[in-house]
Write an enzyme that holds these catalytic residues in place. Structure first.
Site, PDB file in Angstrom:
ATOM      1  N   ARG A   1       0.840  -1.225   0.000  1.00  0.00           N
ATOM      2  CA  ARG A   1       0.000   0.000   0.000  1.00  0.00           C
ATOM      3  C   ARG A   1       0.866   1.262   0.000  1.00  0.00           C
ATOM      4  NH1 ARG A   1      -2.615  -3.970  -0.482  1.00  0.00           N
ATOM      5  NH2 ARG A   1      -4.523  -4.554   0.627  1.00  0.00           N
TER       6      ARG A   1
ATOM      7  N   SER B   1     -10.887   0.835   3.488  1.00  0.00           N
ATOM      8  CA  SER B   1     -10.201   0.545   4.759  1.00  0.00           C
ATOM      9  C   SER B   1      -9.615   1.843   5.309  1.00  0.00           C
ATOM     10  CB  SER B   1      -9.060  -0.447   4.544  1.00  0.00           C
ATOM     11  OG  SER B   1      -9.548  -1.619   3.970  1.00  0.00           O
TER      12      SER B   1
ATOM     13  N   GLU C   1      -4.863   5.007   6.545  1.00  0.00           N
ATOM     14  CA  GLU C   1      -4.500   4.784   5.139  1.00  0.00           C
ATOM     15  C   GLU C   1      -4.852   5.962   4.209  1.00  0.00           C
ATOM     16  OE1 GLU C   1      -4.932   0.800   3.131  1.00  0.00           O
ATOM     17  OE2 GLU C   1      -6.339   1.939   1.925  1.00  0.00           O
TER      18      GLU C   1
HETATM   19  P1  FAD Z   1      -7.917   9.905  -5.009  1.00  0.00           P
HETATM   20  O1  FAD Z   1      -8.627   9.563  -3.743  1.00  0.00           O
HETATM   21  O2  FAD Z   1      -8.505  10.941  -5.870  1.00  0.00           O
HETATM   22  O3  FAD Z   1      -6.406  10.285  -4.656  1.00  0.00           O
HETATM   23  C1  FAD Z   1      -5.656   9.470  -3.783  1.00  0.00           C
HETATM   24  C2  FAD Z   1      -4.221   9.977  -3.743  1.00  0.00           C
HETATM   25  O4  FAD Z   1      -3.621   9.807  -5.029  1.00  0.00           O
HETATM   26  C3  FAD Z   1      -4.107  11.479  -3.455  1.00  0.00           C
HETATM   27  O5  FAD Z   1      -2.906  11.693  -2.736  1.00  0.00           O
HETATM   28  C4  FAD Z   1      -3.998  12.112  -4.821  1.00  0.00           C
HETATM   29  O6  FAD Z   1      -3.324  13.351  -4.794  1.00  0.00           O
HETATM   30  C5  FAD Z   1      -3.193  11.059  -5.575  1.00  0.00           C
HETATM   31  N1  FAD Z   1      -3.497  11.022  -7.012  1.00  0.00           N
HETATM   32  C6  FAD Z   1      -4.673  10.693  -7.604  1.00  0.00           C
HETATM   33  N2  FAD Z   1      -4.553  10.738  -8.940  1.00  0.00           N
HETATM   34  C7  FAD Z   1      -3.270  11.115  -9.211  1.00  0.00           C
HETATM   35  C8  FAD Z   1      -2.538  11.365 -10.406  1.00  0.00           C
HETATM   36  N3  FAD Z   1      -3.074  11.210 -11.612  1.00  0.00           N
HETATM   37  N4  FAD Z   1      -1.237  11.780 -10.293  1.00  0.00           N
HETATM   38  C9  FAD Z   1      -0.657  11.919  -9.064  1.00  0.00           C
HETATM   39  N5  FAD Z   1      -1.317  11.694  -7.907  1.00  0.00           N
HETATM   40  C10 FAD Z   1      -2.598  11.302  -7.970  1.00  0.00           C
HETATM   41  N6  FAD Z   1      -7.686   0.517  -1.998  1.00  0.00           N
HETATM   42  C11 FAD Z   1      -6.975  -0.633  -2.132  1.00  0.00           C
HETATM   43  O7  FAD Z   1      -5.744  -0.600  -2.229  1.00  0.00           O
HETATM   44  N7  FAD Z   1      -7.595  -1.850  -2.152  1.00  0.00           N
HETATM   45  C12 FAD Z   1      -8.927  -1.976  -2.073  1.00  0.00           C
HETATM   46  O8  FAD Z   1      -9.450  -3.087  -2.124  1.00  0.00           O
HETATM   47  C13 FAD Z   1      -9.711  -0.792  -1.909  1.00  0.00           C
HETATM   48  N8  FAD Z   1     -11.056  -0.861  -1.748  1.00  0.00           N
HETATM   49  C14 FAD Z   1     -11.777   0.275  -1.561  1.00  0.00           C
HETATM   50  C15 FAD Z   1     -13.166   0.156  -1.366  1.00  0.00           C
HETATM   51  C16 FAD Z   1     -13.936   1.297  -1.173  1.00  0.00           C
HETATM   52  C17 FAD Z   1     -15.429   1.162  -0.979  1.00  0.00           C
HETATM   53  C18 FAD Z   1     -13.321   2.579  -1.188  1.00  0.00           C
HETATM   54  C19 FAD Z   1     -14.151   3.817  -1.021  1.00  0.00           C
HETATM   55  C20 FAD Z   1     -11.949   2.696  -1.356  1.00  0.00           C
HETATM   56  C21 FAD Z   1     -11.164   1.550  -1.536  1.00  0.00           C
HETATM   57  N9  FAD Z   1      -9.773   1.607  -1.708  1.00  0.00           N
HETATM   58  C22 FAD Z   1      -9.037   0.458  -1.889  1.00  0.00           C
HETATM   59  C23 FAD Z   1      -9.079   2.920  -1.674  1.00  0.00           C
HETATM   60  C24 FAD Z   1      -9.110   3.654  -3.050  1.00  0.00           C
HETATM   61  O9  FAD Z   1     -10.145   3.170  -3.850  1.00  0.00           O
HETATM   62  C25 FAD Z   1      -7.800   3.509  -3.813  1.00  0.00           C
HETATM   63  O10 FAD Z   1      -6.736   4.029  -3.060  1.00  0.00           O
HETATM   64  C26 FAD Z   1      -7.833   4.208  -5.170  1.00  0.00           C
HETATM   65  O11 FAD Z   1      -6.686   3.899  -5.919  1.00  0.00           O
HETATM   66  C27 FAD Z   1      -7.949   5.737  -5.067  1.00  0.00           C
HETATM   67  O12 FAD Z   1      -8.198   6.226  -6.365  1.00  0.00           O
HETATM   68  P2  FAD Z   1      -8.772   7.680  -6.601  1.00  0.00           P
HETATM   69  O13 FAD Z   1      -8.710   7.950  -8.066  1.00  0.00           O
HETATM   70  O14 FAD Z   1     -10.101   7.801  -5.979  1.00  0.00           O
HETATM   71  O15 FAD Z   1      -7.692   8.565  -5.840  1.00  0.00           O
HETATM   72  P1  NAP Z   2     -10.557 -10.315   4.689  1.00  0.00           P
HETATM   73  O1  NAP Z   2     -10.639 -11.257   3.547  1.00  0.00           O
HETATM   74  O2  NAP Z   2     -11.642 -10.331   5.719  1.00  0.00           O
HETATM   75  O3  NAP Z   2      -9.158 -10.501   5.404  1.00  0.00           O
HETATM   76  C1  NAP Z   2      -8.823  -9.707   6.533  1.00  0.00           C
HETATM   77  C2  NAP Z   2      -7.395  -9.268   6.415  1.00  0.00           C
HETATM   78  O4  NAP Z   2      -6.580 -10.396   6.443  1.00  0.00           O
HETATM   79  C3  NAP Z   2      -7.146  -8.543   5.108  1.00  0.00           C
HETATM   80  O5  NAP Z   2      -6.912  -7.215   5.406  1.00  0.00           O
HETATM   81  C4  NAP Z   2      -5.967  -9.249   4.463  1.00  0.00           C
HETATM   82  O6  NAP Z   2      -4.812  -8.430   4.317  1.00  0.00           O
HETATM   83  C5  NAP Z   2      -5.598 -10.349   5.428  1.00  0.00           C
HETATM   84  N1  NAP Z   2      -5.579 -11.656   4.725  1.00  0.00           N
HETATM   85  C6  NAP Z   2      -6.630 -12.487   4.492  1.00  0.00           C
HETATM   86  N2  NAP Z   2      -6.196 -13.613   3.887  1.00  0.00           N
HETATM   87  C7  NAP Z   2      -4.854 -13.488   3.732  1.00  0.00           C
HETATM   88  C8  NAP Z   2      -3.846 -14.338   3.184  1.00  0.00           C
HETATM   89  N3  NAP Z   2      -4.132 -15.538   2.672  1.00  0.00           N
HETATM   90  N4  NAP Z   2      -2.577 -13.863   3.166  1.00  0.00           N
HETATM   91  C9  NAP Z   2      -2.268 -12.652   3.664  1.00  0.00           C
HETATM   92  N5  NAP Z   2      -3.193 -11.816   4.205  1.00  0.00           N
HETATM   93  C10 NAP Z   2      -4.463 -12.228   4.253  1.00  0.00           C
HETATM   94  O7  NAP Z   2     -10.405  -8.812   4.141  1.00  0.00           O
HETATM   95  P2  NAP Z   2     -11.486  -7.784   3.600  1.00  0.00           P
HETATM   96  O8  NAP Z   2     -11.538  -6.647   4.508  1.00  0.00           O
HETATM   97  O9  NAP Z   2     -12.757  -8.509   3.230  1.00  0.00           O
HETATM   98  O10 NAP Z   2     -10.792  -7.299   2.248  1.00  0.00           O
HETATM   99  C11 NAP Z   2     -10.518  -8.203   1.209  1.00  0.00           C
HETATM  100  C12 NAP Z   2      -9.365  -7.683   0.383  1.00  0.00           C
HETATM  101  O11 NAP Z   2      -9.714  -6.429  -0.199  1.00  0.00           O
HETATM  102  C13 NAP Z   2      -8.104  -7.435   1.207  1.00  0.00           C
HETATM  103  O12 NAP Z   2      -6.985  -7.764   0.441  1.00  0.00           O
HETATM  104  C14 NAP Z   2      -8.151  -5.942   1.474  1.00  0.00           C
HETATM  105  O13 NAP Z   2      -6.866  -5.365   1.601  1.00  0.00           O
HETATM  106  C15 NAP Z   2      -8.856  -5.405   0.232  1.00  0.00           C
HETATM  107  N6  NAP Z   2      -9.614  -4.180   0.574  1.00  0.00           N
HETATM  108  C16 NAP Z   2      -8.904  -3.036   0.721  1.00  0.00           C
HETATM  109  C17 NAP Z   2      -9.567  -1.850   1.004  1.00  0.00           C
HETATM  110  C18 NAP Z   2      -8.808  -0.546   1.114  1.00  0.00           C
HETATM  111  O14 NAP Z   2      -9.430   0.493   1.130  1.00  0.00           O
HETATM  112  N7  NAP Z   2      -7.504  -0.584   1.171  1.00  0.00           N
HETATM  113  C19 NAP Z   2     -10.949  -1.834   1.162  1.00  0.00           C
HETATM  114  C20 NAP Z   2     -11.624  -3.047   1.038  1.00  0.00           C
HETATM  115  C21 NAP Z   2     -10.955  -4.225   0.747  1.00  0.00           C
HETATM  116  P3  NAP Z   2      -4.538  -7.386   3.127  1.00  0.00           P
HETATM  117  O15 NAP Z   2      -5.418  -6.246   3.387  1.00  0.00           O
HETATM  118  O16 NAP Z   2      -3.099  -7.092   3.304  1.00  0.00           O
HETATM  119  O17 NAP Z   2      -4.845  -8.076   1.831  1.00  0.00           O
END
Ligand code: FAD
Ligand code: NAP
Length: 337
Positions: A166, A236, A331
């Site tokens: 991340r 998250s 995050e």
């Molecule tokens: P923004 O929120 O608009 O920006 C995020 C950051 O990136 C800011 O610092 C911004 O300045 C920068 N940025 C954006 N575009 C550019 C660009 N073109 N050039 C330079 N900088 C830029 N994240 C995960 O990793 N895994 C997930 O599973 C996941 N699930 C999500 C589920 C939900 C319901 C929500 C709401 C969010 C989730 N996220 C997840 C977080 C988010 O979706 C990601 O981080 C996504 O990549 C953000 O994209 P955005 O275009 O909305 O970025």
């Molecule tokens: P989940 O499946 O309930 O699992 C809980 C946590 O355990 C996750 O955060 C995941 O870590 C870790 N995990 C589960 N199985 C694993 C494995 N086999 N090896 C290593 N780590 C493991 O998680 P969830 O909340 O439903 O989300 C599912 C996936 O979507 C996750 O990968 C999560 O990161 C991603 N997600 C991210 C965001 C965001 O905003 N960043 C939002 C929603 C979902 P990791 O998170 O490191 O994968």
């Protein structure tokens, strides 16, 4: 060559938490000419600049100084590289999930575990988006940027992007790079990743092809995660902390059910489990709360601002620190800090 700049724009529709946040100035970057105009403008007045995509990883203050520029560049190019491999160059303003769907239709695989992640393609390298055992950085070949510090366009190789959990050089050196396009190296060969238990369980008894993985990921996510168009959130709210082996063993002796995964630096704890264990899941404080289905997601029940979410986050962090000796890291990105 000029940008269409609007003053005092409410960014409520441009951030998935749905905060009212007034940008002093706002513009959209739809073509390369807009990028040139932005560069010229910044050279003239060098004011604070926030670049956004879908606003799904942002915590905006009620007022945002300077200029907010939403990247809306579009376009996808394919290049067959032989041996089932495909180079795919995607403009930064394309929607991430729509791109994943489009690639699936073309029979191109790799990104299906990352389905339904909100936001733009340009933001994907910023926090090296990840889900279900896959990270975008694994498939990114290079990222086209404008480097504000060096004053030039450049393609950064995967190594230069410094992808980590991340995290990336774009997050660490926030504000230095404007991301314009991302080049992926994908495949027409199917290599599904089903290391996460919920995904394996959802796929039980099915032929595991890329479409089955995509559909299972979408099904699980829809059942657990709030749709930001109905309930404001930024996914998250906390990262999963990595702790030492000794710390983990100590916690495991006190909490035998604790959810953790081996990591090169020790153990990765599931933050959601820590928060849930302390009874926070589903709790509500005024307009903000912890989601009922997923303790890692903080939500805006309506009318919340960043301060309300921050206060809830601090209460959770203190509780988790007291109980487990772990300070959770937030995050999403604060702007301004
Ligand atoms: P923004 O929120 O608009 O920006 C995020 C950051 O990136 C800011 O610092 C911004 O300045 C920068 N940025 C954006 N575009 C550019 C660009 N073109 N050039 C330079 N900088 C830029 N994240 C995960 O990793 N895994 C997930 O599973 C996941 N699930 C999500 C589920 C939900 C319901 C929500 C709401 C969010 C989730 N996220 C997840 C977080 C988010 O979706 C990601 O981080 C996504 O990549 C953000 O994209 P955005 O275009 O909305 O970025
Ligand atoms: P989940 O499946 O309930 O699992 C809980 C946590 O355990 C996750 O955060 C995941 O870590 C870790 N995990 C589960 N199985 C694993 C494995 N086999 N090896 C290593 N780590 C493991 O998680 P969830 O909340 O439903 O989300 C599912 C996936 O979507 C996750 O990968 C999560 O990161 C991603 N997600 C991210 C965001 C965001 O905003 N960043 C939002 C929603 C979902 P990791 O998170 O490191 O994968």
């Amino acid at each position: 060559m000029s940008l269409l700049i609007r003053n005092d724009v409410d960014l409520q529709a441009y951030n998935t938490f749905g905060f009212h946040s007034i940008a002093r100035q706002y513009c959209e970057l739809r073509e390369r000419a807009d990028i040139e105009a932005l560069i010229a403008r910044q050279a003239r007045n060098g004011e604070a600049l926030l670049v956004i995509g879908g606003g799904s990883n942002l915590l905006l203050a009620p007022r945002v100084p300077g200029l907010v520029a939403r990247v809306a560049l579009t376009g996808i190019e394919l290049e067959e590289l032989g041996d089932h491999r495909v180079g795919v160059t995607v403009a930064a303003g394309e929607n991430w999930h729509e791109t994943v769907c489009w690639l699936l239709e073309q029979g191109i695989h790799g990104l299906e575990n990352l389905a339904l992640i909100p936001g733009s393609v340009g933001a994907a390298p910023v926090q090296n988006i990840g889900a279900y055992g896959v990270e975008a950085g694994q498939f990114i070949d290079a990222v086209e940027v404008y480097d504000w510090q060096a004053g030039r366009y450049e393609w950064l190789s995967r190594a230069q992007c410094g992808f980590a959990y991340r995290d990336s050089v774009f997050k660490r050196l926030s504000g230095r790079y404007l991301i314009l396009a991302v080049r992926f190296r994908l495949s027409r060969h199917i290599e599904p990743v089903v290391t996460y238990r919920p995904l394996r369980e959802a796929l039980e008894g099915k032929v595991v092809d890329h479409r089955a993985v995509f559909e299972a990921v979408c099904r699980i996510r829809r059942s657990k995660l709030p749709d930001p168009s109905r309930l404001g959130n930024a996914g998250s709210f906390f990262k999963n902390p990595v702790i030492s082996v000794d710390h983990y063993k100590h916690l495991q002796s006190r909490y035998p059910d604790i959810v953790a995964f081996p990591d090169p630096a020790g153990y990765k704890l599931a933050s959601g489990w820590l928060i849930d264990h302390l009874g926070w899941k589903g709790r509500r404080i005024g307009p903000v709360g912890v989601h009922e289905e997923q303790a890692l997601v903080l939500v805006n029940h309506g009318g919340a601002d960043r301060a309300a979410v921050e206060a809830l986050a601090q209460a959770i962090r203190s509780d988790v620190d007291r109980a487990f000796g772990v300070m959770l890291e937030i995050e999403p990105v604060f702007y301004p800090r």
